[in-house]
Design an enzyme around this catalytic site. Structure first.
Site, PDB file in Angstrom:
ATOM      1  N   HIS A   1       0.918  -1.189   0.050  1.00  0.00           N
ATOM      2  CA  HIS A   1       0.358  -0.300  -0.204  1.00  0.00           C
ATOM      3  C   HIS A   1       1.122   1.354   0.060  1.00  0.00           C
ATOM      4  O   HIS A   1       0.346   2.116  -0.583  1.00  0.00           O
ATOM      5  CB  HIS A   1      -0.909  -0.164   1.538  1.00  0.00           C
ATOM      6  CG  HIS A   1      -1.694   1.321   1.243  1.00  0.00           C
ATOM      7  ND1 HIS A   1      -3.064   1.046   1.233  1.00  0.00           N
ATOM      8  CD2 HIS A   1      -1.817   2.722   1.737  1.00  0.00           C
ATOM      9  CE1 HIS A   1      -2.990   2.705   1.196  1.00  0.00           C
ATOM     10  NE2 HIS A   1      -2.500   2.867   1.955  1.00  0.00           N
ATOM     11  N   GLU A   2       2.038   1.201   0.953  1.00  0.00           N
ATOM     12  CA  GLU A   2       2.145   2.598   0.818  1.00  0.00           C
ATOM     13  C   GLU A   2       3.317   2.513   0.053  1.00  0.00           C
ATOM     14  O   GLU A   2       3.816   4.092  -0.537  1.00  0.00           O
ATOM     15  CB  GLU A   2       3.499   2.400   2.402  1.00  0.00           C
ATOM     16  CG  GLU A   2       2.502   2.356   3.763  1.00  0.00           C
ATOM     17  CD  GLU A   2       1.902   3.737   3.814  1.00  0.00           C
ATOM     18  OE1 GLU A   2       2.073   4.923   2.923  1.00  0.00           O
ATOM     19  OE2 GLU A   2       0.790   4.013   4.540  1.00  0.00           O
TER      20      GLU A   2
ATOM     21  N   HIS B   1       1.709   4.071  -3.324  1.00  0.00           N
ATOM     22  CA  HIS B   1       1.345   5.800  -3.039  1.00  0.00           C
ATOM     23  C   HIS B   1       3.206   6.128  -4.029  1.00  0.00           C
ATOM     24  O   HIS B   1       3.386   6.974  -4.531  1.00  0.00           O
ATOM     25  CB  HIS B   1       1.141   6.166  -1.949  1.00  0.00           C
ATOM     26  CG  HIS B   1       0.228   6.080  -1.168  1.00  0.00           C
ATOM     27  ND1 HIS B   1      -0.597   6.172  -1.608  1.00  0.00           N
ATOM     28  CD2 HIS B   1      -0.405   5.454   0.312  1.00  0.00           C
ATOM     29  CE1 HIS B   1      -1.404   6.208  -0.874  1.00  0.00           C
ATOM     30  NE2 HIS B   1      -1.810   5.433   0.052  1.00  0.00           N
TER      31      HIS B   1
END
Length: 217
Positions: free
Chosen positions: A22-23, A26
């Site tokens: 997820h990170e 980004h």
């Protein structure tokens, strides 16, 4: 205690994969649109160590899981270190913010699909004996964790990803006013959770994610 240890073993990998990708997503998308901040900080990485927040990723989830297990439940909630994004370095900040924000929840949806496909491969290969098998439980946990993380982050509340998406879609004057909510976003989120309103708000997004994932069963 044995049940708690088994739960930790089942959820450990899915949670680490969920927050790490997820990170990293980004940061990768931010770099694609012109902001190398996350890359320069070494945060576009598949190593969980780059993204773990000692309190939010380890202490809070363990305490919640342990205390709620003692009461017959099993609640998991936590967070990772946010990937640094300098919105001003994006080529078109307001427009590109949408894609940077969407990358995290999209990665969780893709991971949920990946866990479903993993389970299908194990079943087809005859490597698991039934729904109570360890790997089957881990795959189910992977789907659950990623869909919950996707739904939570898509809530239209700054600084969650959903809040960034809404900000990018609003006209400039409204976006500026909407963005003033951000300093209070975490407090609002905690209040919603304490009042029991958070889950009903997430439910439509969860059902949407479940509908998408069900197409791969």
């Amino acid at each position: 205690m044995d049940n708690l240890i088994q739960t930790l073993a089942v959820y450990a990998l899915p949670v680490l994969f969920a927050i790490t990708l997820h990170e990293a997503a980004h940061g990768y998308v931010a770099r694609y649109f012109g902001d190398p901040t996350a890359a320069q900080a070494g945060r576009i990485s598949l190593s969980p160590l780059r993204h773990i927040d000692p309190m939010g990723t380890i202490v809070v989830p363990l305490v919640l899981l342990f205390t709620t297990k003692l009461m017959g439940g099993g609640l998991l909630f936590g967070w990772a270190k946010p990937v640094p994004v300098d919105w001003g370095r994006l080529r078109r900040p307001k427009r590109d913010m949408l894609w940077v924000a969407l990358a995290g929840p999209a990665s969780n949806l893709l991971m949920a699909i990946g866990w479903v496909l993993f389970l299908r491969v194990l079943l087809m290969a005859g490597l698991i004996g039934g729904p109570g098998d360890f790997w089957a439980l881990m795959a189910q946990a992977g789907v659950q964790v990623n869909l919950i993380l996707m739904a939570l982050n898509l809530l239209p509340l700054p600084p969650l990803d959903g809040g960034r998406i809404v900000f990018s879609l609003l006209p400039p004057r409204l976006a500026w006013r909407y963005g003033r909510i951000e300093p209070y976003g975490l407090v609002i989120l905690i209040v919603l959770m304490m009042l029991g309103w958070l889950w009903p708000l997430m439910l439509p997004l969860l059902k949407l994610g479940q509908w998408v994932v069900s197409g791969f069963l």
